[in-house]
Design a protein around this motif. Structure first.
Motif, PDB file in Angstrom:
ATOM      1  N   ILE A 202       1.735  -1.315   0.182  1.00 25.45           N
ATOM      2  CA  ILE A 202      -0.056  -0.139  -0.031  1.00 25.45           C
ATOM      3  C   ILE A 202       0.357   1.037   0.009  1.00 25.45           C
ATOM      4  CG2 ILE A 202      -1.887  -1.019   0.573  1.00 25.45           C
ATOM      5  CD1 ILE A 202      -1.168   0.077   3.844  1.00 25.45           C
ATOM      6  N   GLY A 203       1.675   0.956  -1.075  1.00 25.59           N
ATOM      7  CA  GLY A 203       3.055   2.247  -0.678  1.00 25.59           C
ATOM      8  C   GLY A 203       1.837   3.360  -1.292  1.00 25.59           C
ATOM      9  N   TRP A 204       1.192   4.027  -1.901  1.00 21.10           N
ATOM     10  CA  TRP A 204       0.428   4.772  -2.318  1.00 21.10           C
ATOM     11  C   TRP A 204      -0.306   5.669  -0.948  1.00 21.10           C
ATOM     12  CZ3 TRP A 204      -4.770   4.596  -1.451  1.00 21.10           C
ATOM     13  CH2 TRP A 204      -5.834   4.153  -0.833  1.00 21.10           C
ATOM     14  N   MET A 205      -0.318   5.188  -0.059  1.00 23.07           N
ATOM     15  CA  MET A 205      -0.857   5.458   1.459  1.00 23.07           C
ATOM     16  C   MET A 205      -0.265   5.971   2.577  1.00 23.07           C
ATOM     17  SD  MET A 205      -4.431   4.948   1.424  1.00 23.07           S
ATOM     18  CE  MET A 205      -4.407   4.993   3.388  1.00 23.07           C
ATOM     19  N   ARG A 206       1.237   6.123   1.990  1.00 21.86           N
ATOM     20  CA  ARG A 206       2.595   6.528   2.299  1.00 21.86           C
ATOM     21  C   ARG A 206       2.501   8.261   2.922  1.00 21.86           C
ATOM     22  NH1 ARG A 206       8.211   5.806   3.964  1.00 21.86           N
ATOM     23  NH2 ARG A 206       9.477   7.947   3.800  1.00 21.86           N
ATOM     24  N   ARG A 207       2.154   9.300   1.996  1.00 21.47           N
ATOM     25  CA  ARG A 207       1.814  10.386   1.620  1.00 21.47           C
ATOM     26  C   ARG A 207       0.662  10.746   2.819  1.00 21.47           C
ATOM     27  NH1 ARG A 207       3.286  13.672  -3.721  1.00 21.47           N
ATOM     28  NH2 ARG A 207       2.723  15.612  -1.171  1.00 21.47           N
ATOM     29  N   PRO A 208      -0.702   9.795   2.617  1.00 16.77           N
ATOM     30  CA  PRO A 208      -2.193  10.496   3.387  1.00 16.77           C
ATOM     31  C   PRO A 208      -1.754   9.705   5.106  1.00 16.77           C
ATOM     32  CG  PRO A 208      -2.415   9.111   1.039  1.00 16.77           C
ATOM     33  CD  PRO A 208      -1.112   9.220   1.058  1.00 16.77           C
ATOM     34  N   ILE A 209      -0.738   8.984   4.714  1.00 21.89           N
ATOM     35  CA  ILE A 209      -0.756   8.713   6.770  1.00 21.89           C
ATOM     36  C   ILE A 209       0.224   9.548   7.366  1.00 21.89           C
ATOM     37  CG2 ILE A 209       0.512   6.357   7.543  1.00 21.89           C
ATOM     38  CD1 ILE A 209      -0.332   4.524   5.930  1.00 21.89           C
ATOM     39  N   GLY A 210       1.876   9.713   5.784  1.00 28.39           N
ATOM     40  CA  GLY A 210       2.568  10.727   7.068  1.00 28.39           C
ATOM     41  C   GLY A 210       1.682  12.201   7.269  1.00 28.39           C
ATOM     42  N   ALA A 211       0.949  12.304   6.283  1.00 30.92           N
ATOM     43  CA  ALA A 211      -0.140  13.646   6.342  1.00 30.92           C
ATOM     44  C   ALA A 211      -1.050  13.587   7.570  1.00 30.92           C
ATOM     45  CB  ALA A 211      -0.597  14.387   5.952  1.00 30.92           C
ATOM     46  N   TYR A 212      -1.275  12.488   8.200  1.00 28.49           N
ATOM     47  CA  TYR A 212      -2.346  12.625   9.104  1.00 28.49           C
ATOM     48  C   TYR A 212      -1.579  11.816  10.499  1.00 28.49           C
ATOM     49  CZ  TYR A 212      -4.743   9.717  12.599  1.00 28.49           C
ATOM     50  OH  TYR A 212      -5.511   9.154  13.402  1.00 28.49           O
ATOM     51  N   LEU A 213      -0.164  11.997  10.500  1.00 29.53           N
ATOM     52  CA  LEU A 213       0.497  12.043  11.808  1.00 29.53           C
ATOM     53  C   LEU A 213       0.927  13.305  11.957  1.00 29.53           C
ATOM     54  CD1 LEU A 213       2.655   8.334  10.792  1.00 29.53           C
ATOM     55  CD2 LEU A 213       0.449   8.843  12.381  1.00 29.53           C
ATOM     56  N   ARG A 214       1.539  13.944  11.271  1.00 32.87           N
ATOM     57  CA  ARG A 214       1.889  15.203  11.112  1.00 32.87           C
ATOM     58  C   ARG A 214       0.284  15.822  11.569  1.00 32.87           C
ATOM     59  NH1 ARG A 214       3.984  15.813   6.094  1.00 32.87           N
ATOM     60  NH2 ARG A 214       1.849  16.651   5.141  1.00 32.87           N
ATOM     61  N   HIS A 215      -0.123  15.755  10.968  1.00 32.38           N
ATOM     62  CA  HIS A 215      -1.376  17.040  11.883  1.00 32.38           C
ATOM     63  C   HIS A 215      -1.507  16.410  12.632  1.00 32.38           C
ATOM     64  CE1 HIS A 215      -5.179  19.627  11.436  1.00 32.38           C
ATOM     65  NE2 HIS A 215      -5.859  18.383  11.438  1.00 32.38           N
ATOM     66  N   LEU A 216      -2.050  15.566  13.239  1.00 34.41           N
ATOM     67  CA  LEU A 216      -2.023  14.808  14.783  1.00 34.41           C
ATOM     68  C   LEU A 216      -1.225  15.616  15.694  1.00 34.41           C
ATOM     69  CD1 LEU A 216      -3.722  11.183  15.480  1.00 34.41           C
ATOM     70  CD2 LEU A 216      -1.418  12.769  17.031  1.00 34.41           C
ATOM     71  N   HIS A 217       0.148  15.295  15.366  1.00 36.13           N
ATOM     72  CA  HIS A 217       1.373  15.304  16.564  1.00 36.13           C
ATOM     73  C   HIS A 217       0.859  17.288  16.922  1.00 36.13           C
ATOM     74  CE1 HIS A 217       2.309  11.650  17.666  1.00 36.13           C
ATOM     75  NE2 HIS A 217       2.663  11.526  16.054  1.00 36.13           N
ATOM     76  N   ASN A 218       1.418  17.475  15.114  1.00 35.73           N
ATOM     77  CA  ASN A 218       1.244  18.941  15.212  1.00 35.73           C
ATOM     78  C   ASN A 218       0.214  20.336  16.662  1.00 35.73           C
ATOM     79  OD1 ASN A 218       3.392  19.102  13.921  1.00 35.73           O
ATOM     80  ND2 ASN A 218       2.842  19.773  12.585  1.00 35.73           N
ATOM     81  N   ARG A 219      -0.828  19.499  15.910  1.00 32.07           N
ATOM     82  CA  ARG A 219      -2.897  20.150  17.370  1.00 32.07           C
ATOM     83  C   ARG A 219      -1.737  19.508  18.649  1.00 32.07           C
ATOM     84  NH1 ARG A 219      -7.376  17.148  15.902  1.00 32.07           N
ATOM     85  NH2 ARG A 219      -8.445  18.738  17.359  1.00 32.07           N
ATOM     86  N   ALA A 220      -1.149  18.399  19.042  1.00 35.48           N
ATOM     87  CA  ALA A 220      -0.703  18.275  20.604  1.00 35.48           C
ATOM     88  C   ALA A 220       0.619  19.353  20.835  1.00 35.48           C
ATOM     89  CB  ALA A 220      -0.500  16.946  21.012  1.00 35.48           C
ATOM     90  N   LEU A 221       0.185  20.240  21.788  1.00 37.20           N
ATOM     91  CA  LEU A 221       1.798  21.343  23.078  1.00 37.20           C
ATOM     92  C   LEU A 221       3.052  20.662  22.558  1.00 37.20           C
ATOM     93  CD1 LEU A 221      -0.096  22.724  25.953  1.00 37.20           C
ATOM     94  CD2 LEU A 221      -0.064  23.938  23.328  1.00 37.20           C
ATOM     95  N   LEU A 222       3.428  19.421  22.233  1.00 32.38           N
ATOM     96  CA  LEU A 222       4.528  18.518  22.540  1.00 32.38           C
ATOM     97  C   LEU A 222       4.548  17.544  22.175  1.00 32.38           C
ATOM     98  CD1 LEU A 222       7.368  19.601  23.740  1.00 32.38           C
ATOM     99  CD2 LEU A 222       6.663  18.289  25.344  1.00 32.38           C
ATOM    100  N   THR A 223       5.290  17.048  21.115  1.00 32.56           N
ATOM    101  CA  THR A 223       5.969  15.888  20.960  1.00 32.56           C
ATOM    102  C   THR A 223       6.898  14.866  21.300  1.00 32.56           C
ATOM    103  OG1 THR A 223       4.059  15.356  18.900  1.00 32.56           O
ATOM    104  CG2 THR A 223       5.781  13.869  18.857  1.00 32.56           C
ATOM    105  N   MET A 224       6.984  14.106  22.035  1.00 29.50           N
ATOM    106  CA  MET A 224       8.309  13.977  22.764  1.00 29.50           C
ATOM    107  C   MET A 224       8.754  12.276  21.493  1.00 29.50           C
ATOM    108  SD  MET A 224       7.368  13.861  26.313  1.00 29.50           S
ATOM    109  CE  MET A 224       6.073  14.909  27.402  1.00 29.50           C
ATOM    110  N   VAL A 225      10.194  12.647  21.484  1.00 33.28           N
ATOM    111  CA  VAL A 225      10.668  11.916  19.808  1.00 33.28           C
ATOM    112  C   VAL A 225      11.919  10.704  21.447  1.00 33.28           C
ATOM    113  CG1 VAL A 225      10.107  12.622  18.610  1.00 33.28           C
ATOM    114  CG2 VAL A 225      11.756  13.497  19.637  1.00 33.28           C
ATOM    115  N   PRO A 226      12.435  10.253  20.807  1.00 31.04           N
ATOM    116  CA  PRO A 226      12.864   8.925  21.218  1.00 31.04           C
ATOM    117  C   PRO A 226      15.279   9.429  21.457  1.00 31.04           C
ATOM    118  CG  PRO A 226      12.871   7.623  19.765  1.00 31.04           C
ATOM    119  CD  PRO A 226      12.106   8.914  19.264  1.00 31.04           C
ATOM    120  N   ASP A 227      15.500  10.338  19.855  1.00 27.92           N
ATOM    121  CA  ASP A 227      16.395  10.656  19.938  1.00 27.92           C
ATOM    122  C   ASP A 227      16.882  11.976  18.819  1.00 27.92           C
ATOM    123  OD1 ASP A 227      16.299   9.508  17.295  1.00 27.92           O
ATOM    124  OD2 ASP A 227      15.931   7.421  18.019  1.00 27.92           O
TER     125      ASP A 227
END
Length: 420
Positions: free
Chosen positions: A150-175
């Protein structure tokens, strides 16, 4: 759904700071994966610091019952099995349930661990109620798409993840590497919260000669291990290729696969001489690590890779690609070996070097253990706690979900606590 009780009141001295934290996650032990184990450590760390946790997650089977203690309340909601991973659940949308729950007992902060329907519902409801929201970025779901047709879904899924995390005040990443990668993709307000390892559990002292004997290995034989989910996105053919390169120099070497997943049957059919130990947990898992000599980890889709730290703590010589946990904690030639990202030829060459140099294997493993000794979970939980306190303080001052970036070195003083 059974009636859920609110947070249990807890009175603390004015000199002691306590938060009410709603943690929303679609995976948690007894499910076995890096995200579940990481958030369990975070929850336990907050509890030990006298914070009150409301853990909201999907129910894992009919026998799964909510747990209540003095400062932990579990809310179990309906979910559904993830395709190809029947033992893992995604939560269903639960906006009305969360709205009612948080209106009756308002948390100071909502922390979203996973980005499924339940996490999205939690984000929406918390923002409507002006409750500060933080999130974790744990899994490169958009990178998995090419492995499942489902490689064609890469960009929509990426956009969804970015939109979700950018609506939070802070996103924590491990490195730092992942933070840089996400920043180039337009993610905002990122903070590093590393990963720890249980060095009491994962320890070279758990080496089992009985287990090695069951694998058909002599005392001085070479055991190569891979630990993790046996799935397409884990680049498992690279493990096979690297071990073949090692076998050319050490014909009696053994490869042990620890874990399960949709690729297991195919791997077993193609590699009848390998040992498939299945899923292992707790002390059994620790013994499998410590009873090996070399750890191969060629995954290209990790956000971190907790197994790298577990292997290091177990005293193994690690061969990995130079990113995620390996880039953060392995110094090439000192406490492990790393290869350029996605350079299979170099990865196999590094593994082959170890096959002919037992003294190097021992030295790298010993140094890896020393490196892991400084990665206690208590320090990681302290950092997590600090960021949540800053978010709550800033959210209270602003009153809304305004954008801000918490300082990493803030000197937070004690604050008065009111009854919950």
């Amino acid at each position: 759904m059974e009636k859920q009780s609110p947070f249990i009141p807890l009175y603390l001295p004015l000199t002691q700071r306590s938060l009410r934290v709603a943690v929303v996650t679609e995976t948690y032990p007894p499910e076995i994966n890096g995200v579940a184990l990481t958030i369990q450590h975070m929850v336990e760390g907050l509890r030990q610091r006298n914070h009150q946790i409301q853990l909201i997650r999907p129910r894992q089977g009919t026998g799964d019952m909510p747990a209540f203690t003095a400062n932990l309340q579990q809310i179990l909601l309906p979910g559904f099995a993830i395709p190809r991973y029947p033992n893992l659940q995604l939560g269903l949308p639960a906006g009305s349930v969360l709205r009612k729950l948080w209106r009756a007992s308002r948390p100071d902060v909502v922390h979203i661990v996973t980005e499924g329907p339940l996490g999205w519902s939690a984000l929406n409801e918390a923002r409507k109620l002006d409750i500060p929201v933080t999130s974790d970025f744990h899994t490169n779901f958009h990178s998995y798409t090419r492995h499942y047709g489902i490689g064609w879904m890469r960009r929509p899924i990426g956009a969804y993840l970015r939109h979700l995390h950018n609506r939070a005040l802070l996103t924590m990443v491990p490195d730092r590497g992942l933070r840089h990668e996400l920043e180039t993709q337009g993610y905002q307000n990122l903070a590093i919260v590393g990963r720890g390892v249980d060095t009491d559990l994962f320890n070279p002292a758990r080496r089992s000669m009985e287990l090695r004997h069951s694998w058909g290995v002599s005392r001085n034989g070479l055991v190569v291990v891979h630990v993790g989910r046996l799935a397409a996105e884990k680049n498992l053919e690279a493990v096979v290729d690297a071990f073949d390169a090692m076998s050319a120099r050490h014909p009696r070497a053994k490869l042990v696969w620890v874990g399960d997943g949709p690729q297991r049957s195919l791997l077993q059919a193609r590699n009848s001489g390998h040992i498939f130990a299945g899923m292992q947990t707790g002390i059994d898992l620790a013994e499998h690590y410590a009873s090996a000599d070399v750890f191969l980890f060629p995954s290209l889709t990790e956000t971190f890779g907790n197994v790298t730290l577990e292997a290091m703590a177990s005293g193994l010589a690690v061969v990995a690609y130079n990113y995620a946990a390996a880039a953060e904690h392995i110094h090439h030639g000192e406490n492990g070996l790393v290869a350029e990202f996605d350079n299979l030829s170099l990865f196999c060459d590094q593994a082959a070097i170890l096959a002919g140099r037992p003294e190097m294997v021992a030295r790298l493993g010993s140094n890896a253990r020393q490196s892991a000794d400084g990665l206690a979970w208590s320090k990681i939980c302290e950092r997590f706690e600090q960021l949540l306190l800053e978010i709550v303080d800033e959210g209270g001052r602003h009153g809304k979900q305004d954008r801000f970036i918490p300082g990493s070195d803030s000197n937070l003083g004690p604050g008065a606590m009111s009854p919950l």
